[in-house]
Structures are given as structure tokens and as C-alpha cells.
Design an enzyme around this catalytic site. Structure first.
Site, mmCIF file in Angstrom:
data_model
loop_
_atom_site.group_PDB
_atom_site.id
_atom_site.type_symbol
_atom_site.label_atom_id
_atom_site.label_comp_id
_atom_site.label_asym_id
_atom_site.label_seq_id
_atom_site.Cartn_x
_atom_site.Cartn_y
_atom_site.Cartn_z
ATOM 1 C CG ASP A 81 -46.101 -58.137 51.011
ATOM 2 O OD1 ASP A 81 -46.889 -59.027 51.375
ATOM 3 O OD2 ASP A 81 -45.815 -57.155 51.727
ATOM 4 N N GLY A 97 -52.528 -57.146 57.696
ATOM 5 C CA GLY A 97 -51.927 -58.043 58.689
ATOM 6 C C GLY A 97 -51.086 -57.297 59.714
ATOM 7 C CD GLU A 103 -46.571 -56.055 54.755
ATOM 8 O OE1 GLU A 103 -47.048 -57.179 54.892
ATOM 9 O OE2 GLU A 103 -47.263 -55.035 54.573
HETATM 10 C C1 5RP Z 1 -49.951 -57.568 55.682
HETATM 11 C C2 5RP Z 1 -50.287 -57.149 54.308
HETATM 12 C C3 5RP Z 1 -50.825 -58.175 53.380
HETATM 13 O O1 5RP Z 1 -50.053 -58.205 52.228
HETATM 14 C C4 5RP Z 1 -52.238 -57.840 53.020
HETATM 15 O O2 5RP Z 1 -52.982 -57.677 54.207
HETATM 16 C C5 5RP Z 1 -52.879 -58.947 52.158
HETATM 17 O O3 5RP Z 1 -53.080 -60.072 52.934
HETATM 18 P P1 5RP Z 1 -53.682 -61.401 52.341
HETATM 19 O O4 5RP Z 1 -52.675 -61.947 51.374
HETATM 20 O O5 5RP Z 1 -53.848 -62.284 53.562
HETATM 21 O O6 5RP Z 1 -54.993 -61.101 51.686
HETATM 22 O O7 5RP Z 1 -50.135 -56.024 53.910
HETATM 23 O O8 5RP Z 1 -49.557 -56.492 56.475
#
Ligand code: 5RP
Length: 220
Positions: A81, A97, A103
Site C-alpha cells: 500500500d 483516499g 487498509e
Molecule cells: C488511501 C491511502 C493512500 O495510500 C494514500 O492516500 C497515498 O495515496 P497516493 O498513492 O495516491 O499518493 O492511504 O486511503
């Protein structure tokens, strides 16, 4: 390299951490999307995936990757992630997000958490990125008052409902020195479902994309 090129590079690099024949836990966001696209080429060598959001589930299925319900799975060797911020201790802020609760659940089951990030995400102190907190709607006022007492400036994320039917409050202005203590304290506020600090269960490894290549970091 652009930020998207860095995200794509680190998404591809994470494939080396996927366990053949196993279930892979898959995060949410633009970096995770690059990982999913890379995983598509590897799909015949895994059993399937567990998704941390509806968006991720749809993208995985769109690539022909079988998505399992977490309750039908005993083991997830690896969870991959992104993060909004990560520090040298591998503690993270996540939830930009809005998928922080699922998560955190998938990460809790996983044997290994591989964080994939571009170099802009590595910070000395967590907190410049507003800390997301998922809140049961009827508790919104109470939770916002409690978050203010802790010293942050809570702002309701406009026009956003999580996959779980809840709200997100983004807490601005925190300088997070003891992330484990703050994560634990926020979890005690009645009406908070989850907060976006991943400190009690930090990443095991961070793959960090830089202009000079992808570096592998562990906690220092
Ligand atoms: C979603 C998250 C994402 O991992 C975090 O926001 C990073 O996002 P991106 O890869 O678009 O920069 O925690 O809930």
C-alpha cells in the site's frame, strides 16, 4: 522523473515482494493502482487478492485477479500500500483516499507490510499532511470537539462518504512526535472508527522511489 513515473516504478518494484501462490493484500490510491497494474502480469502466479476498498476491488477484478473476502482468508503473507507520509520508524499517515479503516484491517492480518511511496512522502516528523479520522456520522460534533481539545484543527471532508458509510474528518496542524501514543489516544474517542496513523502496526519495509532508483528502507 515525474511523480507518476516514480509511483509507477515503485509499484513495479513491489512485485518482487509478492509471495507466489499466496494471497496479496492490496492498498488504495494512485501508487497502489500502479502496483495493481503491474500485478496483472503476475496474476497467474498468485492465488488472488484481498482489497482495501471498493475502488481497488474493481481495479483488481478488471485485470482478472480474483478478489477474496477477508473472512474467507486465513493468511495474507504481504500487504502492499501507499502512504501520505512515512517517517524513519516506518510509521505512516494514511487515508488521503479515505480507505484507512479497511487498509488498517488488511494490514493487521498481513505478515508483512510493504509501503510503496515516492520520495516526497518521506518526512522527519509526521503531521504536515492532515490526519484523516473516520467517524460515525452521529458522533461528528462530539469527535470534532475532542480533536480540537487534543490540539488539532478538524475539518469535515466535503462530499465524501467512506466505503463503510461513515464520514472523514481531516485534522490539520498536528506535529506528531509520539505517533503510537496519539494513535492510541484517538482510538479512545467514542465515535471514532479509525484514525490514519499507522504506528502501532508500522510498515516493515518502505520501497521509496527516487530519481536515482527505488531504495529499500527499514526502521531506524
Ligand atoms: C488511501 C491511502 C493512500 O495510500 C494514500 O492516500 C497515498 O495515496 P497516493 O498513492 O495516491 O499518493 O492511504 O486511503
Amino acid at each position: 522523473m515525474t511523480q507518476d513515473e516514480l509511483k509507477k516504478a515503485v509499484g513495479r518494484a513491489a512485485i518482487a515482494h509478492v509471495v507466489e501462490g499466496g494471497i496479496v493484500g492490496v492498498g488504495t490510491g494512485s501508487t497502489a493502482n500502479f502496483f495493481i497494474d503491474a500485478l496483472a502480469e503476475f496474476r497467474h502466479r498468485i492465488r488472488g487478492a484481498v482489497a482495501s476498498s471498493e475502488a481497488t476491488r474493481k481495479r483488481l477484478e478488471g485485470h482478472g485477479i480474483e478478489v477474496f473476502d477477508l473472512n474467507d482468508v486465513d493468511q495474507i503473507p504481504v500487504y502492499v500500500d501507499g502512504a501520505d507520509e512515512i517517517n524513519a520508524a516506518m510509521q505512516m499517515i494514511k487515508g488521503g483516499g479515505g480507505a484507512l479503516t479497511r487498509e488498517k484491517i488488511v494490514a493487521a492480518v498481513a505478515g508483512k507490510f510493504v509501503c510503496i511511496a515516492d520520495a516526497s512522502k518521506l518526512v522527519p516528523v509526521l503531521g504536515r499532511f492532515p490526519l484523516p479520522v473516520e467517524v460515525i456520522p452521529m458522533a461528528l460534533g462530539h469527535v470534532q470537539r475532542e480533536l480540537s481539545r487534543i490540539g488539532g484543527s478538524p475539518r469535515l471532508r466535503a462530499n465524501f462518504v467512506t466505503d463503510n458509510g461513515n464520514l472523514i474528518v481531516d485534522v490539520h496542524g498536528l506535529e506528531i512526535v509520539d505517533a503510537v501514543a496519539l494513535e492510541t489516544r484517538l482510538n479512545q474517542i467514542v465515535g471514532v472508527v479509525t484514525n490514519g496513523l499507522f504506528a502501532c502496526r508500522p510498515a516493515d519495509v518502505c520501497l521509496l522511489a527516487t530519481g536515482a532508483g527505488v531504495q529499500m528502507l527499514t526502521a531506524t
